[in-house]
Design a protein around this motif. Sequence first.
Motif, short mmCIF file in Angstrom:
data_model
loop_
_atom_site.label_atom_id
_atom_site.label_comp_id
_atom_site.label_asym_id
_atom_site.label_seq_id
_atom_site.Cartn_x
_atom_site.Cartn_y
_atom_site.Cartn_z
N UNK A 207 17.24 13.79 -5.14
CA UNK A 207 16.58 13.95 -6.44
C UNK A 207 15.31 13.12 -6.57
N UNK A 208 15.20 12.00 -5.85
CA UNK A 208 13.99 11.18 -5.94
C UNK A 208 13.11 11.34 -4.70
N UNK A 209 13.20 12.50 -4.06
CA UNK A 209 12.37 12.77 -2.89
C UNK A 209 10.88 12.58 -3.20
N UNK A 210 10.45 13.04 -4.37
CA UNK A 210 9.03 12.96 -4.72
C UNK A 210 8.53 11.53 -4.82
N UNK A 211 9.45 10.58 -5.06
CA UNK A 211 9.06 9.18 -5.18
C UNK A 211 9.08 8.45 -3.84
N UNK A 212 9.44 9.17 -2.77
CA UNK A 212 9.56 8.52 -1.47
C UNK A 212 8.21 8.55 -0.75
N UNK A 213 7.27 7.82 -1.30
CA UNK A 213 5.93 7.71 -0.72
C UNK A 213 5.90 6.60 0.32
N UNK A 214 4.85 6.62 1.11
CA UNK A 214 4.63 5.54 2.08
C UNK A 214 3.14 5.35 2.24
N UNK A 215 2.76 4.19 2.70
CA UNK A 215 1.36 3.99 3.08
C UNK A 215 1.30 3.03 4.25
N UNK A 216 0.24 3.19 5.03
CA UNK A 216 -0.01 2.30 6.16
C UNK A 216 -1.25 1.49 5.83
N UNK A 217 -1.10 0.17 5.75
CA UNK A 217 -2.21 -0.72 5.47
C UNK A 217 -2.73 -1.25 6.81
N UNK A 218 -3.93 -0.84 7.17
CA UNK A 218 -4.53 -1.26 8.43
C UNK A 218 -5.54 -2.36 8.14
N UNK A 219 -5.41 -3.48 8.83
CA UNK A 219 -6.26 -4.64 8.60
C UNK A 219 -6.68 -5.25 9.93
N UNK A 220 -7.51 -6.26 9.87
CA UNK A 220 -7.93 -6.92 11.09
C UNK A 220 -6.73 -7.57 11.77
N UNK A 221 -6.87 -7.84 13.05
CA UNK A 221 -5.76 -8.44 13.79
C UNK A 221 -5.38 -9.78 13.20
N UNK A 222 -6.37 -10.58 12.79
CA UNK A 222 -6.10 -11.90 12.20
C UNK A 222 -5.36 -11.76 10.87
N UNK A 223 -5.82 -10.83 10.04
CA UNK A 223 -5.16 -10.63 8.74
C UNK A 223 -3.73 -10.13 8.94
N UNK A 224 -3.54 -9.24 9.90
CA UNK A 224 -2.19 -8.74 10.17
C UNK A 224 -1.27 -9.88 10.62
N UNK A 225 -1.76 -10.73 11.51
CA UNK A 225 -0.92 -11.83 12.01
C UNK A 225 -0.55 -12.77 10.87
N UNK A 226 -1.50 -13.07 9.98
CA UNK A 226 -1.21 -13.94 8.83
C UNK A 226 -0.15 -13.30 7.95
N UNK A 227 -0.31 -12.00 7.68
CA UNK A 227 0.63 -11.33 6.79
C UNK A 227 2.03 -11.30 7.40
N UNK A 228 2.13 -10.95 8.68
CA UNK A 228 3.44 -10.79 9.28
C UNK A 228 4.16 -12.13 9.45
#
Length: 320
Positions: A207-228
């Motif tokens: 019933x909530x299939x329409x709300x099952x969105x996703x996104x991919x946030x692509x960032x610099x390698x340094x920003x990715x490492x800080x976030x993860x």
Amino acid sequence: MLVLGAALGLAGAAAAGNGGFAPATPHSPNAQRINDAYDLIAIPTGIIFLVVEVSLIAFVIRYRRGRRPRDAEGPQLHGATRLELIWTAVPVLILAGIVAFVFYKLPGIKNVPKASAGNGVVDVRIDAHQFYWQFTYPNGAVSIDSLHAPVGQVVTVDIHSQDVDHSWWIPELGGKFDAIPGKVNHTWFRADRIGSYRGQCGEFCGIFHAAMNADVTVESKQAYERWVQTGAAAELGQSEWNGVCAKCHGLAGLGDYGPAIAASPILKTSSTLKTLLENGRDRPNVPGVMPPVGRGWTTRQFDALFAYLGKHVVSGGSGG
């Protein structure tokens, strides 16, 4: 009138650009190869469609009954061996060319490219749940509905389902891959620019299939490492509440499709909350009212959500 009707009917799709007639603009090598195959199929078939339809209209006009009596037969034409051979051979050659081109492109769509010097492969596990996506990174960090990735680096994803069939699809980064209980599917992407890429579950999953969105946030390698390393843990509780709970119960927990839960005693005891999330809840004669949204969660995930609930949704939370 026919031309005007067709123009009006297609105006919306034409105005949508790539969202209308063509796939989304690709930003990963595998997505580019999918678009190449699409173009090779769409252009010849479009030309063939025009040739056939124009010829059909021309023949209808050329050989119309006109003033002949209704029961009079039109001109009878018999045999055109050369023409028949041509219209048999040409489609075969066109189809053979399309098939050869698709098979030429297929390895570049399916096979993971080798990592370049200084840029190793990032392996991410995707778990599809009703009705959210969970991403687990190599160091154990977790995010909900938003996958973080470094720009220009190969990211492989292993796609699992914790309940029913889903389908992972970020059009600008590749094709559609099903998430099937008991089976693991694999794909990859290598984003060529920093930005956010939107996607959607491509398989009706409830019933909530329409709300099952996703996104991919692509960032610099340094920003990715800080976030993860730090950002993912700091955001985990909030992302679980927003992506897992609030879709049904509302951001303030005051009810939406699901009941109001802000004042529920279940949210104030960690062990009771964990049991509910792991097992879900049914009502008599209404199976699956709340799916087991926390199936497969780690202790850290339960703790992060419980801490967020105690600070922002309910008061008086206590362990136990």
